[in-house]
Design an enzyme around this catalytic site. Structure first.
Site, PDB file in Angstrom:
ATOM      1  N   ILE A 137       2.882   9.933 -10.975  1.00 63.02           N
ATOM      2  CA  ILE A 137       4.037  10.855 -10.884  1.00 63.02           C
ATOM      3  C   ILE A 137       5.242  10.094 -10.310  1.00 63.02           C
ATOM      4  O   ILE A 137       5.144   9.532  -9.223  1.00 63.02           O
ATOM      5  CB  ILE A 137       3.716  12.037  -9.951  1.00 63.02           C
ATOM      6  CG1 ILE A 137       2.484  12.791 -10.420  1.00 63.02           C
ATOM      7  CG2 ILE A 137       4.902  12.966  -9.840  1.00 63.02           C
ATOM      8  CD1 ILE A 137       2.067  13.901  -9.471  1.00 63.02           C
ATOM      9  N   LYS A 206       1.095   9.865   2.775  1.00 65.72           N
ATOM     10  CA  LYS A 206       1.983  10.074   1.620  1.00 65.72           C
ATOM     11  C   LYS A 206       3.150  10.994   1.985  1.00 65.72           C
ATOM     12  O   LYS A 206       4.290  10.757   1.575  1.00 65.72           O
ATOM     13  CB  LYS A 206       1.187  10.661   0.454  1.00 65.72           C
ATOM     14  CG  LYS A 206       0.151   9.701  -0.100  1.00 65.72           C
ATOM     15  CD  LYS A 206      -0.796  10.426  -1.035  1.00 65.72           C
ATOM     16  CE  LYS A 206      -1.832   9.507  -1.652  1.00 65.72           C
ATOM     17  NZ  LYS A 206      -2.875  10.246  -2.353  1.00 65.72           N
TER      18      LYS A 206
END
Ligand SMILES: NC(=O)c1ccc[n+]([C@@H]2O[C@H](COP(=O)([O-])OP(=O)(O)OC[C@H]3O[C@@H](n4cnc5c(N)ncnc54)[C@H](OP(=O)(O)O)[C@@H]3O)[C@@H](O)[C@H]2O)c1
Length: 430
Positions: A137, A206
């Protein structure tokens, strides 16, 4: 301006294998895309005798990092070894030697990203890390480029495929947690030691990267409140569905009145919300910006091919700049001064499940404690009465309440003689 671009690859595992295959397997296409040939010059591995894919020339392999770090002909280092050390040291050495770096390493970027980005800037080289969050992504690059004009209000995402796979199994088949984890391991969606995924650490790394980029200041992994998924039981999914919700492990960063809050926890998400429909090993990230509104990214968050897509995309970007003699674009300065707060003062709705004596007056006692903490009950379900033990399970949802008040109230509730156990406390993200 070089006549060709030489790449040193550090790591030849899941991701490194994919990157090597892309560089060795389609050189003409890459040359056409970049405008210059891109050569894989050297590959660092730990064990030179390990069986490798047959198309990897054995003479590219080395166990000596200096053969990449001090080779003046290597322009770009790709770090896909993982772990914090020696990966962070090699990245620093490569940047200091004037080499561009592409990395997939969330741990290093979450802990040392700002320092490494400054080092890259100071040395006039690029440090790109698209693969560190969300696999295939393209979210990192978008926060660093396309969405830069926005003030980002929130980031909300499912950024750990392992936990999402487990939660999807539990939701669809009411599988017990340990069985769902074993299945995830059998199918290669969870590592032998899944601790970092289950306890939310991987997602915290993340989220720290995404929040730092979105809010232009360092948000460290330690700033992220974490609750893992280990306390969830199949019945939580049944009750949540009855109430109109899915349960997803969400990573959320918000900025409100000059304060940033970041957290990773399993949450109840309305069934008609897009994030409730992100299943299996898929990831999704929703960015809410003042200009762009809500933008949703969705795709495969890990695996050889999606991660290779991100790494090679970064390599192409660097290759094109090298090919045109372009200097690296200025990096986002992470010098913001917003306060980073714990979630104690956050307001949320809550779902709580507890086991209590099946007798008159129990609910009144619990309601009194919640009321004294300014927590108002939205609904109560009485479930799974155990005749022999004379207990019943209570599922209570609340109206918006302050996090710290809810925790204190639960401490008091758990001390009540009639309450056997407080099983779960989850936030509801309406
Ligand atoms: N796997 C994914 O889907 C995915 C997705 C996104 C990001 N990432 C990130 O990408 C990175 C790599 O992940 P991976 O799954 O490809 O790991 P992996 O399969 O375990 O491969 C690691 C590779 O690095 C080499 N290596 C490790 N430590 C080394 C050392 N000290 N010196 C020399 N070589 C060393 C290993 O050598 P040997 O082959 O000799 O053992 C192996 O080739 C990690 O930062 C990970 O978080 C992975």
């Amino acid at each position: 301006m070089p006549g060709e671009i030489n790449v040193g690859l550090m790591g030849l595992g899941v991701v490194g294998g994919g990157v090597a295959a892309a560089l060795l397997g389609r050189p003409e296409e890459l040359t056409k895309t970049i405008g210059l040939p891109m050569n894989l010059k050297r590959i660092l591995v730990r064990d030179p005798d390990k069986p490798r894919e047959s198309n990897i020339p054995a003479d590219l392999l080395t166990t000596n990092p200096e053969e990449i770090l001090t080779d003046q002909s290597i322009h770009v280092v790709v770090e896909v070894m993982g772990g914090s050390q020696p990966a962070a040291r090699y990245i620093k050495d490569a940047l200091s030697a004037g080499k561009h770096v592409v990395t997939a390493n969330k741990e290093v970027m979450a802990r040392q990203g700002p320092e490494l980005m400054s080092l890259a800037q100071g040395n006039g080289v690029n440090l790109l890390f698209e693969a560190s969050v969300g696999g295939g992504i393209p979210i990192v690059g978008c926060l660093m480029k396309e969405l830069l004009a926005n003030e980002v209000q929130s980031i909300r995402g499912i950024i750990n495929g392992t936990t999402n796979y487990i939660l999807t199994r539990m939701a669809n088949h009411f599988t017990d947690f340990h069985q769902a984890l074993a299945e995830a391991q059998d199918r290669g969606f969870a590592e032998a030691d899944p601790t970092n995924d289950i306890d939310g650490m991987d997602a915290a790394y993340k989220l720290a990267i995404l929040a730092s980029l979105a809010y232009h200041q360092q948000v460290r992994p330690e700033d992220v409140y974490r609750q893992g998924i280990g306390s969830l039981e199949a019945k939580d999914f049944r009750y949540a569905q009855e109430l109109g919700y899915a349960i997803k492990s969400l990573a959320i960063a918000t900025r409100d009145n000059g304060a940033i809050r970041a957290r990773v926890y399993p949450s109840l998400v309305p069934l008609d919300n897009m994030l409730a429909k992100v299943d299996g090993a898929y990831n999704a990230v929703e960015v809410d910006g003042d200009l762009c509104g809500k933008v949703l990214f969705h795709g495969l968050g890990a695996g050889r091919e999606p991660t290779t897509s991100a790494v090679v995309g970064d390599l192409i970007e660097i290759g094109r700049k090298l090919g045109t003699g372009g200097r690296p674009a200025p990096v986002t300065q992470l010098d913001g001064k917003d306060r980073i707060l714990p979630i104690d003062d956050m307001e949320s709705r809550y779902y709580l499940r507890l086991n209590a004596a099946d007798q008159a007056g129990v609910l009144a006692e619990i309601a009194r404690i919640l009321g004294e903490g300014n927590i108002s009950i939205a609904s109560v379900l009485q479930k799974d009465t155990d005749q022999a033990a004379q207990t019943a399970e209570l599922v209570i949802t609340t109206h918006p309440a302050r996090e710290a008040s809810v925790r204190e109230a639960l401490r008091l509730v758990s001390n009540l003689e009639v309450v056997r156990e407080v099983n779960n406390l989850l936030r509801i993200e309406d």
